[in-house]
Design a protein around this motif. Structure first.
Motif, mmCIF file in Angstrom:
data_model
loop_
_atom_site.group_PDB
_atom_site.id
_atom_site.type_symbol
_atom_site.label_atom_id
_atom_site.label_comp_id
_atom_site.label_asym_id
_atom_site.label_seq_id
_atom_site.Cartn_x
_atom_site.Cartn_y
_atom_site.Cartn_z
ATOM 1 N N ILE A 1 0.882 -1.206 -0.088
ATOM 2 C CA ILE A 1 0.099 0.097 0.047
ATOM 3 C C ILE A 1 0.855 1.248 0.026
ATOM 4 C CG2 ILE A 1 -1.599 1.244 1.244
ATOM 5 C CD1 ILE A 1 -2.620 -1.320 2.519
ATOM 6 N N MET A 2 0.576 2.041 -0.867
ATOM 7 C CA MET A 2 1.422 3.470 -0.899
ATOM 8 C C MET A 2 0.418 4.350 -0.583
ATOM 9 S SD MET A 2 3.681 5.481 -3.923
ATOM 10 C CE MET A 2 5.127 4.511 -3.648
ATOM 11 N N ASN A 3 0.638 5.011 0.578
ATOM 12 C CA ASN A 3 -0.238 5.727 1.224
ATOM 13 C C ASN A 3 0.065 7.254 0.920
ATOM 14 O OD1 ASN A 3 -2.188 7.061 3.066
ATOM 15 N ND2 ASN A 3 -1.164 6.767 4.998
ATOM 16 N N ARG A 4 -0.716 8.112 1.315
ATOM 17 C CA ARG A 4 -0.476 9.889 1.100
ATOM 18 C C ARG A 4 -0.351 10.345 -0.517
ATOM 19 N NH1 ARG A 4 2.788 9.837 6.739
ATOM 20 N NH2 ARG A 4 0.915 9.789 7.979
ATOM 21 N N ASN A 5 -1.027 9.552 -1.034
ATOM 22 C CA ASN A 5 -0.814 10.308 -2.860
ATOM 23 C C ASN A 5 -1.707 11.361 -2.890
ATOM 24 O OD1 ASN A 5 0.599 8.026 -4.442
ATOM 25 N ND2 ASN A 5 -0.549 7.003 -3.049
ATOM 26 N N LEU A 6 -1.496 12.045 -4.027
ATOM 27 C CA LEU A 6 -2.445 13.315 -4.217
ATOM 28 C C LEU A 6 -3.986 12.734 -4.335
ATOM 29 C CD1 LEU A 6 -0.558 15.508 -6.851
ATOM 30 C CD2 LEU A 6 -1.434 16.049 -4.537
ATOM 31 N N PRO A 7 -5.026 13.518 -3.844
ATOM 32 C CA PRO A 7 -6.597 13.070 -4.207
ATOM 33 C C PRO A 7 -6.683 12.751 -5.673
ATOM 34 C CG PRO A 7 -6.399 15.082 -2.733
ATOM 35 C CD PRO A 7 -5.057 14.621 -3.041
ATOM 36 N N GLU B 1 -2.862 32.382 -15.508
ATOM 37 C CA GLU B 1 -3.276 32.545 -13.800
ATOM 38 C C GLU B 1 -3.208 31.474 -13.170
ATOM 39 O OE1 GLU B 1 -7.067 32.364 -16.239
ATOM 40 O OE2 GLU B 1 -5.125 33.438 -16.510
ATOM 41 N N ILE B 2 -3.250 30.314 -13.580
ATOM 42 C CA ILE B 2 -3.426 29.017 -12.740
ATOM 43 C C ILE B 2 -2.143 28.239 -13.081
ATOM 44 C CG2 ILE B 2 -5.843 29.008 -12.441
ATOM 45 C CD1 ILE B 2 -5.944 26.747 -14.541
ATOM 46 N N ARG B 3 -1.328 28.537 -14.114
ATOM 47 C CA ARG B 3 -0.253 27.986 -14.507
ATOM 48 C C ARG B 3 0.786 27.366 -13.420
ATOM 49 N NH1 ARG B 3 2.853 27.383 -19.530
ATOM 50 N NH2 ARG B 3 1.123 28.873 -20.090
ATOM 51 N N PRO B 4 1.106 28.403 -12.539
ATOM 52 C CA PRO B 4 2.126 27.975 -11.213
ATOM 53 C C PRO B 4 1.710 26.713 -10.368
ATOM 54 C CG PRO B 4 2.039 30.413 -11.510
ATOM 55 C CD PRO B 4 0.823 29.929 -12.382
ATOM 56 N N GLY B 5 0.348 27.059 -10.088
ATOM 57 C CA GLY B 5 -0.255 26.193 -9.129
ATOM 58 C C GLY B 5 -0.326 24.515 -9.793
ATOM 59 N N PHE B 6 -0.615 24.403 -11.058
ATOM 60 C CA PHE B 6 -0.595 23.044 -11.702
ATOM 61 C C PHE B 6 0.625 22.601 -12.002
ATOM 62 C CE2 PHE B 6 -5.253 23.699 -12.647
ATOM 63 C CZ PHE B 6 -5.730 22.185 -12.535
ATOM 64 N N GLU B 7 1.655 23.526 -12.183
ATOM 65 C CA GLU B 7 2.909 22.858 -12.438
ATOM 66 C C GLU B 7 3.515 22.366 -11.129
ATOM 67 O OE1 GLU B 7 4.701 23.015 -15.147
ATOM 68 O OE2 GLU B 7 3.501 23.971 -16.452
ATOM 69 N N VAL B 8 3.274 23.023 -9.965
ATOM 70 C CA VAL B 8 3.594 22.329 -8.629
ATOM 71 C C VAL B 8 3.000 21.071 -8.581
ATOM 72 C CG1 VAL B 8 3.471 22.549 -6.188
ATOM 73 C CG2 VAL B 8 4.168 24.433 -7.667
ATOM 74 N N ILE B 9 1.614 21.197 -8.654
ATOM 75 C CA ILE B 9 0.887 19.574 -8.562
ATOM 76 C C ILE B 9 1.268 18.724 -9.579
ATOM 77 C CG2 ILE B 9 -1.337 18.667 -9.050
ATOM 78 C CD1 ILE B 9 -2.755 21.345 -8.111
ATOM 79 N N SER B 10 1.773 19.222 -10.894
ATOM 80 C CA SER B 10 2.070 18.098 -12.096
ATOM 81 C C SER B 10 3.471 17.493 -11.214
ATOM 82 C CB SER B 10 2.066 18.888 -13.259
ATOM 83 O OG SER B 10 0.821 19.278 -13.731
ATOM 84 N N ARG B 11 4.248 18.219 -10.968
ATOM 85 C CA ARG B 11 5.451 17.857 -10.509
ATOM 86 C C ARG B 11 5.275 16.667 -9.416
ATOM 87 N NH1 ARG B 11 7.257 23.394 -11.478
ATOM 88 N NH2 ARG B 11 7.151 23.673 -8.943
ATOM 89 N N ARG B 12 4.213 17.195 -8.491
ATOM 90 C CA ARG B 12 4.426 16.072 -7.191
ATOM 91 C C ARG B 12 3.859 14.665 -7.863
ATOM 92 N NH1 ARG B 12 0.723 16.645 -1.821
ATOM 93 N NH2 ARG B 12 1.124 14.407 -1.157
ATOM 94 N N HIS B 13 2.873 14.976 -8.687
ATOM 95 C CA HIS B 13 2.160 13.808 -9.379
ATOM 96 C C HIS B 13 3.315 12.860 -10.284
ATOM 97 C CE1 HIS B 13 -0.715 11.101 -11.084
ATOM 98 N NE2 HIS B 13 -0.579 11.834 -12.365
ATOM 99 N N ARG B 14 3.999 13.467 -10.715
ATOM 100 C CA ARG B 14 5.004 12.774 -11.695
ATOM 101 C C ARG B 14 6.025 12.079 -10.717
ATOM 102 N NH1 ARG B 14 4.697 17.454 -15.016
ATOM 103 N NH2 ARG B 14 6.630 18.232 -14.165
ATOM 104 N N TYR B 15 6.454 12.663 -9.776
ATOM 105 C CA TYR B 15 7.592 12.271 -8.591
ATOM 106 C C TYR B 15 6.856 10.914 -7.957
ATOM 107 C CZ TYR B 15 10.196 12.114 -4.461
ATOM 108 O OH TYR B 15 11.113 11.629 -3.382
#
Length: 374
Positions: free
Chosen positions: A282-288, A307-321
């Protein structure tokens, strides 16, 4: 990713007699143990929940007192089954073993009154895992539980636990008794004062006893404990067999970080080396999951919403990681145990797990976990 078949998860619980959770600290291992126990009770099973986690997180979460006996967990939510839980106390379980294997009540009382036993049963380093496995054997022999869930110590302490069955059934041969006897061999050569330097914490507790009196107490202790130690040997053999049966499943809990995945990879290798059956990872603590899907859609779009690019870039990096970490762990698990062992991805919870309600929310999230597909 596909959603885990709820009937499949429930089938695991119904078919298992023992579930053992392992993992590094801070990944949600104890919470997962509780969730598995609650799911078992929800299915109408009689569940025994046993913690050997030295941080006492299980006791804090459910209000279970320290001791050797399992206590009923009074759940606010009505379920057809029930959970009994214990946070092990080393001396209490040690005393139970003496009562069980001593040749008579009188012999047990003499052991309890022996000064060396009083210190060894409290201060001898490392035997909590011995006690936990002894308690597991007792729970199995009583037949009171349909499912037993063991919450092990984190990380390196979990490795100690994995090694204990074999050490337990070689209790004398593998150094525990020789460790206690060694100071007295030194005393014969160097004088009684050397005992206290050699015996560390245990010997400090009996430092008021000197010379022949101490040697007499030790001799009495070893003679009295002989049948108890034989009992430990038998328990060790039986537990070692039980932990490798098809009705036992190990559940490895991790998180999408370098340290957690590195620790999980090491634990996978230990499980394989010791031939323990792995049920799932089980891999816990993934993004919703909704946020993961939004990040994937963003990556496939022309990304013109500046206007939303910075936020989505951060989310995308965490998702890829996180996806990279999941891929590493899945590959390791499949290499060692085959493709039949799934990697389940669990969403990060929005609140601290500190109450029964939050535990049930985590349990519901476990039922909604997604299976990693690569």
């Amino acid at each position: 990713m596909t959603t885990v078949d709820q009937e499949g998860l429930e089938s695991w619980l119904r078919k298992s007699r023992i579930l053992v959770t392992v993992g590094s600290g801070g990944v949600g291992k104890t919470t997962t143990s509780i969730a598995l126990a609650l799911l078992g009770a929800k299915l109408g099973l009689r569940v025994g929940l046993l913690s050997i986690d030295p941080a006492k997180r299980l006791a804090d979460a459910l209000g279970i007192p320290l001791g050797s006996e399992l206590s009923p967990v009074r759940l606010q939510r009505q379920v057809p089954g029930h959970v009994e839980a214990a946070m092990l106390d080393q001396k209490a379980v040690f005393d139970d073993m003496v009562r069980r294997f001593a040749p008579s009540t009188k012999a047990a009382d003499r052991i309890f009154n022996n000064s060396i036993y009083k210190e060894v049963s409290t201060n001898l380093g490392g035997p909590l895992e011995y006690m936990a496995l002894a308690k597991l054997e007792t729970m199995l022999s009583q037949g009171r539980y349909d499912l037993i869930v063991l919450d092990t110590p984190p990380d390196t302490h979990a490795l100690d636990f994995l090694a204990r069955p074999n050490i337990l059934h070689g209790f004398i041969e593998n150094g525990v008794m020789s460790w206690m006897i060694k100071p007295f061999h030194l005393a014969q050569k160097l004088g009684a004062g050397a005992i206290f330097k050699a015996g560390g914490k245990v010997m400090a507790g009996i430092s008021s006893i000197t010379g022949m009196k101490m040697l007499k107490l030790l001799a009495e202790f070893l003679v009295l404990m002989e049948e108890v130690i034989v009992g430990f040997n038998r328990v060790g053999r039986e537990v070692s067999v039980a932990l490798k049966r098809n009705s036992t499943g190990f559940v490895l809990v991790s998180a999408p970080t370098d340290n957690a995945v590195r620790s999980a990879a090491y634990l996978l290798q230990e499980l394989k080396t010791n031939q323990y059956p792995l049920l799932t990872v089980i891999m816990n603590r993934n993004l919703p999951f909704a946020l993961q899907e939004a990040a994937e859609a963003w990556n496939q779009s022309d990304r013109h919403w500046t206007e939303i690019r910075p936020g989505f870039e951060v989310i995308s990096r965490r998702h890829r990681y996180a996806a990279t970490q999941a891929g590493k762990l899945a590959a390791q698990a499949q290499q060692l145990f085959g493709k039949s062992v799934p990697l389940l991805l669990l969403e990060e919870q929005r609140q601290m797990i500190h109450s029964e309600e939050s535990l049930w929310q985590f349990t519901d999230a476990l039922l909604k976990a997604r299976q990693y597909q690569g």
